[in-house]
Scaffold this motif. Sequence first.
Motif, PDB file in Angstrom:
ATOM      1  N   LEU A  42      11.837  -2.847   4.382  1.00 45.88           N
ATOM      2  CA  LEU A  42      11.362  -2.682   3.005  1.00 45.88           C
ATOM      3  C   LEU A  42      10.002  -1.987   2.979  1.00 45.88           C
ATOM      4  O   LEU A  42       9.724  -1.166   2.099  1.00 45.88           O
ATOM      5  CB  LEU A  42      11.274  -4.043   2.318  1.00 45.88           C
ATOM      6  CG  LEU A  42      12.606  -4.758   2.058  1.00 45.88           C
ATOM      7  CD1 LEU A  42      12.355  -6.166   1.547  1.00 45.88           C
ATOM      8  CD2 LEU A  42      13.451  -3.978   1.058  1.00 45.88           C
ATOM      9  N   ASP A  43       9.154  -2.313   3.948  1.00 47.77           N
ATOM     10  CA  ASP A  43       7.843  -1.663   4.020  1.00 47.77           C
ATOM     11  C   ASP A  43       7.972  -0.172   4.328  1.00 47.77           C
ATOM     12  O   ASP A  43       7.172   0.647   3.854  1.00 47.77           O
ATOM     13  CB  ASP A  43       6.977  -2.328   5.093  1.00 47.77           C
ATOM     14  CG  ASP A  43       6.514  -3.721   4.688  1.00 47.77           C
ATOM     15  OD1 ASP A  43       6.579  -4.041   3.480  1.00 47.77           O
ATOM     16  OD2 ASP A  43       6.092  -4.490   5.578  1.00 47.77           O
ATOM     17  N   ALA A  44       8.964   0.187   5.136  1.00 49.85           N
ATOM     18  CA  ALA A  44       9.109   1.577   5.560  1.00 49.85           C
ATOM     19  C   ALA A  44       9.902   2.430   4.581  1.00 49.85           C
ATOM     20  O   ALA A  44       9.791   3.651   4.586  1.00 49.85           O
ATOM     21  CB  ALA A  44       9.786   1.627   6.935  1.00 49.85           C
ATOM     22  N   LYS A  46       6.485  -6.535  -1.976  1.00 45.17           N
ATOM     23  CA  LYS A  46       5.557  -6.242  -0.887  1.00 45.17           C
ATOM     24  C   LYS A  46       4.181  -6.860  -1.116  1.00 45.17           C
ATOM     25  O   LYS A  46       3.385  -6.975  -0.186  1.00 45.17           O
ATOM     26  CB  LYS A  46       5.441  -4.726  -0.701  1.00 45.17           C
ATOM     27  CG  LYS A  46       6.705  -4.102  -0.127  1.00 45.17           C
ATOM     28  CD  LYS A  46       6.732  -2.600  -0.280  1.00 45.17           C
ATOM     29  CE  LYS A  46       5.672  -1.911   0.542  1.00 45.17           C
ATOM     30  NZ  LYS A  46       5.810  -0.434   0.491  1.00 45.17           N
ATOM     31  N   ARG A  47       3.891  -7.251  -2.346  1.00 48.46           N
ATOM     32  CA  ARG A  47       2.607  -7.886  -2.642  1.00 48.46           C
ATOM     33  C   ARG A  47       2.584  -9.361  -2.286  1.00 48.46           C
ATOM     34  O   ARG A  47       1.524  -9.978  -2.271  1.00 48.46           O
ATOM     35  CB  ARG A  47       2.288  -7.724  -4.130  1.00 48.46           C
ATOM     36  CG  ARG A  47       1.985  -6.290  -4.548  1.00 48.46           C
ATOM     37  CD  ARG A  47       1.838  -6.188  -6.051  1.00 48.46           C
ATOM     38  NE  ARG A  47       0.799  -7.064  -6.552  1.00 48.46           N
ATOM     39  CZ  ARG A  47       0.635  -7.386  -7.837  1.00 48.46           C
ATOM     40  NH1 ARG A  47       1.492  -6.908  -8.734  1.00 48.46           N
ATOM     41  NH2 ARG A  47      -0.340  -8.172  -8.211  1.00 48.46           N
ATOM     42  N   ASP A  62       7.865  -2.878  -4.740  1.00 43.69           N
ATOM     43  CA  ASP A  62       6.402  -2.943  -4.638  1.00 43.69           C
ATOM     44  C   ASP A  62       5.896  -4.338  -4.977  1.00 43.69           C
ATOM     45  O   ASP A  62       4.926  -4.822  -4.371  1.00 43.69           O
ATOM     46  CB  ASP A  62       5.771  -1.903  -5.562  1.00 43.69           C
ATOM     47  CG  ASP A  62       5.985  -0.474  -5.071  1.00 43.69           C
ATOM     48  OD1 ASP A  62       6.295  -0.304  -3.877  1.00 43.69           O
ATOM     49  OD2 ASP A  62       5.843   0.464  -5.879  1.00 43.69           O
ATOM     50  N   ARG A  88       8.683 -16.509   5.574  1.00 43.43           N
ATOM     51  CA  ARG A  88       9.359 -15.834   4.462  1.00 43.43           C
ATOM     52  C   ARG A  88      10.796 -16.328   4.293  1.00 43.43           C
ATOM     53  O   ARG A  88      11.589 -16.308   5.225  1.00 43.43           O
ATOM     54  CB  ARG A  88       9.353 -14.318   4.692  1.00 43.43           C
ATOM     55  CG  ARG A  88       7.953 -13.747   4.718  1.00 43.43           C
ATOM     56  CD  ARG A  88       7.944 -12.290   5.085  1.00 43.43           C
ATOM     57  NE  ARG A  88       8.227 -11.412   3.976  1.00 43.43           N
ATOM     58  CZ  ARG A  88       7.334 -11.050   3.062  1.00 43.43           C
ATOM     59  NH1 ARG A  88       6.113 -11.537   3.103  1.00 43.43           N
ATOM     60  NH2 ARG A  88       7.660 -10.219   2.099  1.00 43.43           N
ATOM     61  N   ARG A 111      11.993   0.731  -7.378  1.00 39.85           N
ATOM     62  CA  ARG A 111      10.716   0.840  -6.686  1.00 39.85           C
ATOM     63  C   ARG A 111       9.701  -0.183  -7.184  1.00 39.85           C
ATOM     64  O   ARG A 111       8.950  -0.766  -6.393  1.00 39.85           O
ATOM     65  CB  ARG A 111      10.185   2.267  -6.844  1.00 39.85           C
ATOM     66  CG  ARG A 111       8.793   2.525  -6.298  1.00 39.85           C
ATOM     67  CD  ARG A 111       8.546   1.999  -4.911  1.00 39.85           C
ATOM     68  NE  ARG A 111       9.506   2.465  -3.924  1.00 39.85           N
ATOM     69  CZ  ARG A 111       9.491   2.082  -2.649  1.00 39.85           C
ATOM     70  NH1 ARG A 111       8.602   1.203  -2.218  1.00 39.85           N
ATOM     71  NH2 ARG A 111      10.396   2.538  -1.798  1.00 39.85           N
ATOM     72  N   THR A 146      11.788  -7.280   6.187  1.00 39.12           N
ATOM     73  CA  THR A 146      10.485  -6.920   5.616  1.00 39.12           C
ATOM     74  C   THR A 146       9.985  -5.602   6.181  1.00 39.12           C
ATOM     75  O   THR A 146       9.438  -4.756   5.448  1.00 39.12           O
ATOM     76  CB  THR A 146       9.461  -8.033   5.899  1.00 39.12           C
ATOM     77  OG1 THR A 146       9.927  -9.262   5.334  1.00 39.12           O
ATOM     78  CG2 THR A 146       8.110  -7.697   5.300  1.00 39.12           C
ATOM     79  N   ALA A 147      10.183  -5.383   7.483  1.00 44.25           N
ATOM     80  CA  ALA A 147       9.777  -4.118   8.101  1.00 44.25           C
ATOM     81  C   ALA A 147      10.508  -2.947   7.458  1.00 44.25           C
ATOM     82  O   ALA A 147       9.920  -1.885   7.198  1.00 44.25           O
ATOM     83  CB  ALA A 147      10.045  -4.158   9.602  1.00 44.25           C
TER      84      ALA A 147
END
Length: 316
Positions: free
Chosen positions: A85-87, A173-174, A170, A180, A166, A82-83
């Motif tokens: 994917l966020d970055a 990420k919501r 996104d 998880r 993308r 997750t980190a």
Amino acid sequence: MQGKPVVSLVVPFYNEGATIEMFFDAITSAIDNIDAVEFEIVCIDDGSKDDTLARLLAVSRSDSRVRVIELSRNFGKEAALTAGLDAAIGDAVIPMDADLQDPPELLVQMIDRWRQGADVVLARRTDRHGDSMAKRGTANLFYRIHNRVSHVEIPSNVGDFRLMNRASVDALKRLPERQRFMKGMFAWIGFRTEVVDYMRPARASGTSKFTGWKLWNFALEGFTSFSSVPLRIWTYIGLCGTLLTLSYLAFIVIRTIIYGIDVPGYASLLVSILFLGSLQLLSIGILGEYIGRIYMESKQRPLYVVRQTYGDNHES
């Protein structure tokens, strides 16, 4: 990185120091031959206790495409993924493992499918000879049971290795949950999906970080994340138990009226009590799994904590 679409490779690392040189040799050999896109490689050090971080930093200093995210401790693969994917800043994102069981040569096929219009490209394992027979059997059993009880179907023999555009990243990420189960979350968001098949090789080095106990807990996470069927099953079990009890009560009353009162056996009484008590404890355990998820979600703690980022002018 302007002018061409950017593809982000997201790679979690935990005590993978022995494989880093082989991994980057294979990755750079594969991506250097793909001219249609630019690449960034987002490496997440998930609290490694060996020299993984030092080796990643050495690579990032020699290759500007490599960024390193150092987490403050070991948060687990799902949080590290997750980190990453966020970055990731790419127009498409490809999570993959560092053990080279996700073959880098498959990247060109995945990117071609994406450029032809696919939102998500799954990498499906057709041959898992690198895994033990027990692991293959339990994995197949998990997929069959999960897809039968869950309203979200997870494609069989598909792991985290996939390409996502993308829009799908996104959307992912919501999703706000703290507990998880990424395979289920990947499937839940949907999008136009295509599949490429590959043979899964053995690990390049080291051993899997997933023990049998961790895999069992991971399976429970999957069942409780995307299905309430385990709770509903116990409603039906309770109903069946009530009907059987009432039937047996009617039998005893009728038998007593016809034959008189007898002395029931101790063994049958003990077995009945132990059986019903075990069912109650098991049902309480299933309730506890769901209540525990509610408890963890209610704390609203962050999924991970970044200690520092390195590379590509992102050091902080």
